[in-house]
Design an enzyme around this catalytic site. Sequence first.
Site, PDB file in Angstrom:
ATOM      1  N   THR A  24      -3.029  28.245 -20.963  1.00  0.00           N
ATOM      2  CA  THR A  24      -4.353  27.682 -20.689  1.00  0.00           C
ATOM      3  C   THR A  24      -4.240  26.805 -19.444  1.00  0.00           C
ATOM      4  O   THR A  24      -3.232  26.136 -19.214  1.00  0.00           O
ATOM      5  CB  THR A  24      -4.895  26.864 -21.876  1.00  0.00           C
ATOM      6  OG1 THR A  24      -3.896  25.928 -22.303  1.00  0.00           O
ATOM      7  CG2 THR A  24      -5.271  27.763 -23.044  1.00  0.00           C
ATOM      8  N   ALA A  25      -5.307  26.828 -18.652  1.00  0.00           N
ATOM      9  CA  ALA A  25      -5.330  26.155 -17.357  1.00  0.00           C
ATOM     10  C   ALA A  25      -5.495  24.639 -17.512  1.00  0.00           C
ATOM     11  O   ALA A  25      -5.974  24.159 -18.535  1.00  0.00           O
ATOM     12  CB  ALA A  25      -6.492  26.713 -16.524  1.00  0.00           C
ATOM     13  N   SER A  43       0.545  28.549 -17.858  1.00  0.00           N
ATOM     14  CA  SER A  43      -0.498  29.174 -17.042  1.00  0.00           C
ATOM     15  C   SER A  43      -0.165  29.081 -15.559  1.00  0.00           C
ATOM     16  O   SER A  43       0.393  28.092 -15.089  1.00  0.00           O
ATOM     17  CB  SER A  43      -1.840  28.473 -17.298  1.00  0.00           C
ATOM     18  OG  SER A  43      -2.784  28.865 -16.327  1.00  0.00           O
ATOM     19  N   TYR A  93      -1.506  35.789 -12.819  1.00  0.00           N
ATOM     20  CA  TYR A  93      -2.581  36.697 -12.401  1.00  0.00           C
ATOM     21  C   TYR A  93      -2.005  37.503 -11.255  1.00  0.00           C
ATOM     22  O   TYR A  93      -1.526  36.914 -10.275  1.00  0.00           O
ATOM     23  CB  TYR A  93      -3.812  35.905 -11.933  1.00  0.00           C
ATOM     24  CG  TYR A  93      -4.575  35.237 -13.045  1.00  0.00           C
ATOM     25  CD1 TYR A  93      -5.385  35.972 -13.889  1.00  0.00           C
ATOM     26  CD2 TYR A  93      -4.493  33.863 -13.251  1.00  0.00           C
ATOM     27  CE1 TYR A  93      -6.089  35.363 -14.925  1.00  0.00           C
ATOM     28  CE2 TYR A  93      -5.193  33.242 -14.274  1.00  0.00           C
ATOM     29  CZ  TYR A  93      -5.989  34.000 -15.108  1.00  0.00           C
ATOM     30  OH  TYR A  93      -6.678  33.402 -16.123  1.00  0.00           O
ATOM     31  N   THR A 100      -1.559  38.763 -16.748  1.00  0.00           N
ATOM     32  CA  THR A 100      -2.913  38.820 -17.315  1.00  0.00           C
ATOM     33  C   THR A 100      -3.701  39.906 -16.609  1.00  0.00           C
ATOM     34  O   THR A 100      -3.922  39.840 -15.394  1.00  0.00           O
ATOM     35  CB  THR A 100      -3.596  37.445 -17.177  1.00  0.00           C
ATOM     36  OG1 THR A 100      -2.807  36.492 -17.897  1.00  0.00           O
ATOM     37  CG2 THR A 100      -5.004  37.467 -17.747  1.00  0.00           C
ATOM     38  N   ARG A 110     -18.789  31.991 -16.901  1.00  0.00           N
ATOM     39  CA  ARG A 110     -18.660  30.884 -17.851  1.00  0.00           C
ATOM     40  C   ARG A 110     -19.959  30.087 -17.856  1.00  0.00           C
ATOM     41  O   ARG A 110     -20.217  29.258 -16.976  1.00  0.00           O
ATOM     42  CB  ARG A 110     -17.484  29.985 -17.473  1.00  0.00           C
ATOM     43  CG  ARG A 110     -16.194  30.732 -17.148  1.00  0.00           C
ATOM     44  CD  ARG A 110     -15.470  31.179 -18.405  1.00  0.00           C
ATOM     45  NE  ARG A 110     -14.405  32.146 -18.127  1.00  0.00           N
ATOM     46  CZ  ARG A 110     -13.178  31.843 -17.680  1.00  0.00           C
ATOM     47  NH1 ARG A 110     -12.848  30.592 -17.460  1.00  0.00           N
ATOM     48  NH2 ARG A 110     -12.276  32.784 -17.476  1.00  0.00           N
ATOM     49  N   LYS A 119      -0.919  40.995 -20.839  1.00  0.00           N
ATOM     50  CA  LYS A 119      -1.854  40.212 -21.673  1.00  0.00           C
ATOM     51  C   LYS A 119      -3.288  40.601 -21.348  1.00  0.00           C
ATOM     52  O   LYS A 119      -3.686  40.572 -20.174  1.00  0.00           O
ATOM     53  CB  LYS A 119      -1.649  38.711 -21.400  1.00  0.00           C
ATOM     54  CG  LYS A 119      -2.687  37.796 -22.049  1.00  0.00           C
ATOM     55  CD  LYS A 119      -2.333  36.333 -21.844  1.00  0.00           C
ATOM     56  CE  LYS A 119      -3.311  35.390 -22.509  1.00  0.00           C
ATOM     57  NZ  LYS A 119      -4.555  35.217 -21.766  1.00  0.00           N
ATOM     58  N   HIS A 175      -8.989  37.113 -23.795  1.00  0.00           N
ATOM     59  CA  HIS A 175      -9.013  35.886 -23.002  1.00  0.00           C
ATOM     60  C   HIS A 175      -9.832  34.800 -23.711  1.00  0.00           C
ATOM     61  O   HIS A 175     -10.523  34.007 -23.078  1.00  0.00           O
ATOM     62  CB  HIS A 175      -9.587  36.188 -21.611  1.00  0.00           C
ATOM     63  CG  HIS A 175      -8.990  35.395 -20.492  1.00  0.00           C
ATOM     64  ND1 HIS A 175      -8.205  35.944 -19.518  1.00  0.00           N
ATOM     65  CD2 HIS A 175      -9.084  34.086 -20.173  1.00  0.00           C
ATOM     66  CE1 HIS A 175      -7.848  35.005 -18.645  1.00  0.00           C
ATOM     67  NE2 HIS A 175      -8.372  33.862 -19.028  1.00  0.00           N
ATOM     68  N   ARG A 231     -13.558  34.587 -22.828  1.00  0.00           N
ATOM     69  CA  ARG A 231     -13.936  33.967 -21.555  1.00  0.00           C
ATOM     70  C   ARG A 231     -14.132  34.991 -20.445  1.00  0.00           C
ATOM     71  O   ARG A 231     -14.510  34.625 -19.324  1.00  0.00           O
ATOM     72  CB  ARG A 231     -12.871  32.951 -21.133  1.00  0.00           C
ATOM     73  CG  ARG A 231     -12.778  31.776 -22.084  1.00  0.00           C
ATOM     74  CD  ARG A 231     -11.475  31.018 -21.927  1.00  0.00           C
ATOM     75  NE  ARG A 231     -11.355  30.245 -20.710  1.00  0.00           N
ATOM     76  CZ  ARG A 231     -11.830  29.013 -20.547  1.00  0.00           C
ATOM     77  NH1 ARG A 231     -12.503  28.432 -21.526  1.00  0.00           N
ATOM     78  NH2 ARG A 231     -11.642  28.364 -19.416  1.00  0.00           N
ATOM     79  N   GLY A 234      -6.556  34.809 -29.884  1.00  0.00           N
ATOM     80  CA  GLY A 234      -8.015  34.748 -29.982  1.00  0.00           C
ATOM     81  C   GLY A 234      -8.479  34.435 -31.381  1.00  0.00           C
ATOM     82  O   GLY A 234      -8.399  35.289 -32.270  1.00  0.00           O
ATOM     83  N   GLY A 235      -8.939  33.226 -31.592  1.00  0.00           N
ATOM     84  CA  GLY A 235      -9.566  32.869 -32.860  1.00  0.00           C
ATOM     85  C   GLY A 235      -8.615  32.479 -33.969  1.00  0.00           C
ATOM     86  O   GLY A 235      -9.049  32.282 -35.102  1.00  0.00           O
TER      87      GLY A 235
HETATM   88  C1  LIG Z   1      -9.415  26.466 -21.288  1.00  0.00           C
HETATM   89  C2  LIG Z   1      -8.748  27.796 -21.264  1.00  0.00           C
HETATM   90  C3  LIG Z   1      -8.023  28.167 -20.155  1.00  0.00           C
HETATM   91  C4  LIG Z   1      -7.372  29.392 -20.110  1.00  0.00           C
HETATM   92  N1  LIG Z   1      -6.622  29.688 -19.025  1.00  0.00           N
HETATM   93  C5  LIG Z   1      -5.932  30.852 -19.015  1.00  0.00           C
HETATM   94  C6  LIG Z   1      -5.072  31.149 -17.944  1.00  0.00           C
HETATM   95  O1  LIG Z   1      -4.912  30.374 -17.014  1.00  0.00           O
HETATM   96  N2  LIG Z   1      -4.429  32.338 -17.963  1.00  0.00           N
HETATM   97  C7  LIG Z   1      -4.582  33.240 -18.995  1.00  0.00           C
HETATM   98  O2  LIG Z   1      -3.980  34.312 -18.969  1.00  0.00           O
HETATM   99  N3  LIG Z   1      -5.369  32.960 -20.040  1.00  0.00           N
HETATM  100  C8  LIG Z   1      -6.041  31.790 -20.075  1.00  0.00           C
HETATM  101  N4  LIG Z   1      -6.823  31.498 -21.152  1.00  0.00           N
HETATM  102  C9  LIG Z   1      -6.861  32.429 -22.301  1.00  0.00           C
HETATM  103  C10 LIG Z   1      -5.782  32.082 -23.336  1.00  0.00           C
HETATM  104  O3  LIG Z   1      -4.494  32.394 -22.866  1.00  0.00           O
HETATM  105  C11 LIG Z   1      -5.964  32.833 -24.649  1.00  0.00           C
HETATM  106  O4  LIG Z   1      -6.091  34.213 -24.394  1.00  0.00           O
HETATM  107  C12 LIG Z   1      -7.152  32.381 -25.464  1.00  0.00           C
HETATM  108  O5  LIG Z   1      -7.447  31.022 -25.259  1.00  0.00           O
HETATM  109  C13 LIG Z   1      -6.834  32.617 -26.941  1.00  0.00           C
HETATM  110  O6  LIG Z   1      -7.900  32.290 -27.734  1.00  0.00           O
HETATM  111  P1  LIG Z   1      -8.028  30.902 -28.577  1.00  0.00           P
HETATM  112  O7  LIG Z   1      -8.328  29.847 -27.589  1.00  0.00           O
HETATM  113  O8  LIG Z   1      -9.180  31.248 -29.468  1.00  0.00           O
HETATM  114  O9  LIG Z   1      -6.737  30.662 -29.345  1.00  0.00           O
HETATM  115  C14 LIG Z   1      -7.483  30.276 -21.207  1.00  0.00           C
HETATM  116  C15 LIG Z   1      -8.220  29.903 -22.328  1.00  0.00           C
HETATM  117  C16 LIG Z   1      -8.848  28.676 -22.378  1.00  0.00           C
HETATM  118  C17 LIG Z   1      -9.609  28.303 -23.610  1.00  0.00           C
HETATM  119  O1  LIG Z   2      -8.248  31.880 -17.311  1.00  0.00           O
HETATM  120  C1  LIG Z   2      -9.138  31.128 -17.608  1.00  0.00           C
HETATM  121  O2  LIG Z   2      -9.776  31.260 -18.653  1.00  0.00           O
HETATM  122  C2  LIG Z   2      -9.459  30.047 -16.746  1.00  0.00           C
HETATM  123  O3  LIG Z   2     -10.196  29.224 -17.186  1.00  0.00           O
HETATM  124  C3  LIG Z   2      -8.925  29.929 -15.365  1.00  0.00           C
HETATM  125  C4  LIG Z   2      -8.825  28.684 -14.808  1.00  0.00           C
HETATM  126  C5  LIG Z   2      -8.331  28.551 -13.523  1.00  0.00           C
HETATM  127  C6  LIG Z   2      -7.939  29.623 -12.795  1.00  0.00           C
HETATM  128  C7  LIG Z   2      -8.041  30.859 -13.358  1.00  0.00           C
HETATM  129  C8  LIG Z   2      -8.532  31.001 -14.645  1.00  0.00           C
END
Ligand SMILES: Cc1cc2nc3c(=O)[nH]c(=O)nc-3n(C[C@H](O)[C@H](O)[C@H](O)COP(=O)(O)O)c2cc1C
Ligand SMILES: O=C(O)C(=O)c1ccccc1
Length: 322
Positions: free
Chosen positions: A62-63, A90, A112, A138, A147, A197, A221, A224, A253-254
């Site tokens: 997560t970012a 991340s 990415y 990813t 979003r 992923k 994701h 998202r 996820g979830g």
């Molecule tokens: C705030 C936020 C930031 C995220 N940033 C990234 C990211 O930078 N790279 C990525 O592959 N997935 C990112 N994700 C997706 C998560 O890796 C993951 O797939 C997802 O949050 C899982 O679901 P959950 O939050 O319900 O557990 C992000 C998710 C959230 C909520």
């Molecule tokens: O991957 C994401 O969900 C996300 O929030 C994010 C944030 C910064 C850069 C790329 C993706």
Amino acid sequence: MNPVHRDFFDGGAGEERTLRDNEAAFRRRRIIPRVLRGTGPRDLRTTVLGTDLSMPLLIAPTAFHLLAHPAGEAGTAQAARSAGVAMVVSMAATQPIEQIADTGAALWFQLYPQPDLDFQARLLERVTKAGVEGIVVTVDSPVLGTRTRDLRNGFTDLPPGLACRNMDGRDIAMDDRLGWPHIDRLRRATDLPLVLKGILHPADAALAVTHGADAVIVSNHGGRQLDGAIATLDALPAVLDAVGGRVPVLIDGGIRTGTDILVALALGATATLVGRPVVDGLARAGAPGVRETLETLRAQLDHALALAGAQRPAELSPDLIA
Ligand SMILES: Cc1cc2nc3c(=O)[nH]c(=O)nc-3n(C[C@H](O)[C@H](O)[C@H](O)COP(=O)(O)O)c2cc1C
Ligand SMILES: O=C(O)C(=O)c1ccccc1
């Protein structure tokens, strides 16, 4: 937390249908427990691609952890280390990978795919040198999801002083021209385990294996990216069929409770990843907050295994799930 940043962490794409459906899919399942199995103390340990885990859980990438708490990604990693789980860092981390690795946590790095191949090669070299044990690519983000909350709030930029510290001042590129040849190049570019992923379609799961992926993560994701995408738990069985046991299949996820983890494992996942609950723990109390999230999930999984009659995750099977 600043409510704009809270919305960034909590929110999903579009009408947030997929965000809601990820959790709803777990809530629809019921467990048919076995009795009189004499499990004794449970053993939750699992190994995924050579990384030893104290339980079948990793921290999803997560970012922007510094938006949640001043401890940042290193705080999350410290909790991962003390709980014996791995953290997927991340690409949008707000601290340098070296500082995160200094905690001693088992780390995988999320990438990415970048169209600038020279930069991508340098980044791979940097994170490999820092000691990461796997690369998570990813593949569900040819463009950024819509979003809704961020648009409404006008959240576009990190506050002054915060940045993606592993990007050398660059923006993270999302590139809608990338395809399987880019995965083939990545496969040749690293000896580390390569994990894709964001797989939902069984045909893509099969392609991932033939293109050399060492594992796949069934993920949308966290709702998202494509709003309306299938809930991950609903996508899991067909992906498992297509993979046919050739590589581990992980899911995120979830997942909110230990019984959610049990359900995912019983249906055939090797391990699970958790995103928002970890960020919530970090925001609440830094590294100890993340530790609390992880230990709660561990206690719940252990308890659920006892009550369902399984000593270890590998004993779970799909007949336990309705
Ligand atoms: C705030 C936020 C930031 C995220 N940033 C990234 C990211 O930078 N790279 C990525 O592959 N997935 C990112 N994700 C997706 C998560 O890796 C993951 O797939 C997802 O949050 C899982 O679901 P959950 O939050 O319900 O557990 C992000 C998710 C959230 C909520
Ligand atoms: O991957 C994401 O969900 C996300 O929030 C994010 C944030 C910064 C850069 C790329 C993706």
